[in-house]
Write a protein that holds these residues in place. Structure first.
Motif, mmCIF file in Angstrom:
data_model
loop_
_atom_site.group_PDB
_atom_site.id
_atom_site.type_symbol
_atom_site.label_atom_id
_atom_site.label_comp_id
_atom_site.label_asym_id
_atom_site.label_seq_id
_atom_site.Cartn_x
_atom_site.Cartn_y
_atom_site.Cartn_z
ATOM 1 N N GLY A 1 0.814 -1.216 0.000
ATOM 2 C CA GLY A 1 0.000 0.000 0.000
ATOM 3 C C GLY A 1 0.841 1.256 0.000
ATOM 4 O O GLY A 1 0.631 2.171 -0.808
ATOM 5 N N PHE A 2 1.841 1.332 0.882
ATOM 6 C CA PHE A 2 2.684 2.521 0.954
ATOM 7 C C PHE A 2 3.687 2.575 -0.204
ATOM 8 O O PHE A 2 4.111 3.663 -0.601
ATOM 9 C CB PHE A 2 3.398 2.582 2.301
ATOM 10 C CG PHE A 2 2.532 3.121 3.408
ATOM 11 C CD1 PHE A 2 2.034 4.416 3.338
ATOM 12 C CD2 PHE A 2 2.204 2.342 4.506
ATOM 13 C CE1 PHE A 2 1.223 4.922 4.340
ATOM 14 C CE2 PHE A 2 1.401 2.841 5.521
ATOM 15 C CZ PHE A 2 0.893 4.134 5.439
ATOM 16 N N HIS A 3 4.080 1.430 -0.748
ATOM 17 C CA HIS A 3 4.954 1.424 -1.925
ATOM 18 C C HIS A 3 4.287 2.163 -3.078
ATOM 19 O O HIS A 3 4.905 3.025 -3.732
ATOM 20 C CB HIS A 3 5.263 -0.018 -2.336
ATOM 21 C CG HIS A 3 5.950 -0.141 -3.665
ATOM 22 N ND1 HIS A 3 7.325 -0.037 -3.806
ATOM 23 C CD2 HIS A 3 5.465 -0.344 -4.919
ATOM 24 C CE1 HIS A 3 7.638 -0.169 -5.088
ATOM 25 N NE2 HIS A 3 6.527 -0.362 -5.778
ATOM 26 N N TYR A 4 3.022 1.843 -3.325
ATOM 27 C CA TYR A 4 2.321 2.485 -4.440
ATOM 28 C C TYR A 4 1.892 3.905 -4.104
ATOM 29 O O TYR A 4 1.702 4.721 -5.014
ATOM 30 C CB TYR A 4 1.128 1.630 -4.875
ATOM 31 C CG TYR A 4 1.574 0.418 -5.668
ATOM 32 C CD1 TYR A 4 2.162 0.569 -6.917
ATOM 33 C CD2 TYR A 4 1.428 -0.863 -5.162
ATOM 34 C CE1 TYR A 4 2.597 -0.529 -7.645
ATOM 35 C CE2 TYR A 4 1.854 -1.968 -5.882
ATOM 36 C CZ TYR A 4 2.439 -1.792 -7.122
ATOM 37 O OH TYR A 4 2.876 -2.875 -7.845
ATOM 38 N N PHE A 5 1.744 4.213 -2.822
ATOM 39 C CA PHE A 5 1.500 5.603 -2.434
ATOM 40 C C PHE A 5 2.689 6.469 -2.853
ATOM 41 O O PHE A 5 2.519 7.534 -3.462
ATOM 42 C CB PHE A 5 1.283 5.701 -0.920
ATOM 43 C CG PHE A 5 1.302 7.112 -0.395
ATOM 44 C CD1 PHE A 5 0.212 7.940 -0.560
ATOM 45 C CD2 PHE A 5 2.427 7.616 0.250
ATOM 46 C CE1 PHE A 5 0.239 9.252 -0.089
ATOM 47 C CE2 PHE A 5 2.462 8.909 0.729
ATOM 48 C CZ PHE A 5 1.361 9.736 0.554
ATOM 49 N N TYR A 6 3.896 5.998 -2.549
ATOM 50 C CA TYR A 6 5.093 6.746 -2.943
ATOM 51 C C TYR A 6 5.232 6.768 -4.459
ATOM 52 O O TYR A 6 5.575 7.797 -5.040
ATOM 53 C CB TYR A 6 6.338 6.127 -2.315
ATOM 54 C CG TYR A 6 7.623 6.827 -2.729
ATOM 55 C CD1 TYR A 6 7.937 8.087 -2.231
ATOM 56 C CD2 TYR A 6 8.499 6.243 -3.647
ATOM 57 C CE1 TYR A 6 9.094 8.743 -2.623
ATOM 58 C CE2 TYR A 6 9.656 6.897 -4.045
ATOM 59 C CZ TYR A 6 9.949 8.142 -3.529
ATOM 60 O OH TYR A 6 11.083 8.792 -3.930
ATOM 61 N N GLN A 7 4.951 5.648 -5.121
ATOM 62 C CA GLN A 7 5.069 5.598 -6.572
ATOM 63 C C GLN A 7 4.091 6.553 -7.238
ATOM 64 O O GLN A 7 4.410 7.171 -8.260
ATOM 65 C CB GLN A 7 4.822 4.179 -7.082
ATOM 66 C CG GLN A 7 5.040 4.037 -8.593
ATOM 67 C CD GLN A 7 4.937 2.608 -9.072
ATOM 68 O OE1 GLN A 7 5.353 1.680 -8.371
ATOM 69 N NE2 GLN A 7 4.377 2.410 -10.244
ATOM 70 N N ALA A 8 2.882 6.689 -6.683
ATOM 71 C CA ALA A 8 1.896 7.613 -7.248
ATOM 72 C C ALA A 8 2.421 9.035 -7.241
ATOM 73 O O ALA A 8 2.239 9.791 -8.198
ATOM 74 C CB ALA A 8 0.588 7.523 -6.468
ATOM 75 N N ASP A 9 3.116 9.403 -6.168
ATOM 76 C CA ASP A 9 3.660 10.766 -6.095
ATOM 77 C C ASP A 9 4.798 10.961 -7.089
ATOM 78 O O ASP A 9 4.959 12.050 -7.635
ATOM 79 C CB ASP A 9 4.144 11.056 -4.677
ATOM 80 C CG ASP A 9 4.513 12.525 -4.489
ATOM 81 O OD1 ASP A 9 3.590 13.345 -4.433
ATOM 82 O OD2 ASP A 9 5.717 12.834 -4.419
ATOM 83 N N THR A 10 5.583 9.920 -7.337
ATOM 84 C CA THR A 10 6.678 10.057 -8.308
ATOM 85 C C THR A 10 6.132 10.217 -9.727
ATOM 86 O O THR A 10 6.790 10.809 -10.579
ATOM 87 C CB THR A 10 7.623 8.838 -8.260
ATOM 88 O OG1 THR A 10 6.892 7.652 -8.594
ATOM 89 C CG2 THR A 10 8.235 8.681 -6.876
ATOM 90 N N VAL A 11 4.936 9.687 -9.977
ATOM 91 C CA VAL A 11 4.304 9.872 -11.290
ATOM 92 C C VAL A 11 3.853 11.313 -11.449
ATOM 93 O O VAL A 11 3.923 11.885 -12.536
ATOM 94 C CB VAL A 11 3.108 8.900 -11.452
ATOM 95 C CG1 VAL A 11 2.324 9.217 -12.721
ATOM 96 C CG2 VAL A 11 3.602 7.465 -11.479
#
Length: 264
Positions: A120-130
């Protein structure tokens, strides 16, 4: 209520700038939230935070949260999957040495905890990098759905959604929250051109899916608390509970955004 408002203001003062800055500052915050989230489940299970199983869980959630680009620079490993497999094996192996107080069911619960919180938090961070607009799309859906469900539920809610898990939630509130999100979020993003790569109908579809997913995430965390007999997952946020209380929906919404192709 005063404590709740003060906590929210302080949290936003810290959280929003880091969300805008992104990069390492946000990654450090994300890892910290992941570690705290795991510690909340460990406490629910009455596990010492300095035990072998706790240390394995902390290392595991950090490994999963770290971006894929990090592991590509690590010789021999190249992927968090390898680290996770090793840690899962160590978690099960731990049952041999402390069999009387740590069994296979405990190991399974903590391995699942690493995945649930870490992904969950991995993709939270990835969403911000996008892009900031991408992560805000997911967060606004969660916030507006939650607020809409609360208001509609209080006004006309009669039929319980999941009385044994979350007795205050109603079908009317759930549907109403999603309707409000579907009306507000796609229109706002389309008018402001915040996600110009998507058509309005695509944003509409994404909003429906993510609004439902966010509510399911809320119910999942409510189920945890009901199972372990606690009111809140933690107390790190006075008036709001723990990290899992605040990010329960996001832990489901962000991975779904990746499945839907929004995170690249």
């Amino acid at each position: 209520m005063r404590t709740r408002v003060i906590t929210a203001v302080v949290a936003l003062i810290i959280f929003v700038p880091l969300l805008i800055i992104g990069s390492w500052p946000l990654l450090i915050l994300t890892i910290a939230m992941g570690v705290v989230g795991v510690s909340e489940i460990l406490r629910m299970k009455h596990r010492f935070l300095v035990s072998a199983e706790a240390i394995i869980s902390f290392i595991g959630v950090v490994a999963i949260i770290l971006p894929n680009s990090f592991w590509q620079t690590v010789p021999l490993i190249r992927s968090s999957h390898i680290v996770f497999y090793i840690l899962a094996f160590l978690m099960v192996l731990n049952t041999i040495f402390v069999k009387n107080r740590f069994n296979f069911d405990d190991a399974g619960a903590l391995v699942l905890t690493m995945l649930y919180v870490g992904i969950g938090f991995h993709y939270f961070y990835q969403a911000d990098t996008v892009g900031l607009s991408t992560v805000m799309f997911g967060m606004l859906i969660v916030w507006i759905t939650d607020s809409g469900a609360y208001m509609v539920g209080r006004a006309i809610g009669k039929n319980k959604l999941a009385p044994k898990i979350s007795p205050n939630k109603t079908w009317e509130g759930s549907i109403g929250g999603s309707v409000v999100a579907v009306i507000v979020v796609p229109t706002l993003f389309a008018l402001c051109h915040w996600l110009p790569e998507y058509h309005y109908l695509e944003l509409l579809f994404f909003t429906i899916m993510l609004s439902i997913a966010g509510q399911l995430g809320d119910l999942i965390e409510s189920g945890f608390k009901r199972h372990y007999g606690v009111k809140d997952s933690g107390n790190i946020l006075p008036g709001h509970g723990g990290i899992l209380d605040r990010f329960d929906s996001m832990l489901v919404v962000m991975p779904l955004m990746s499945i839907l192709g929004m995170l690249g």
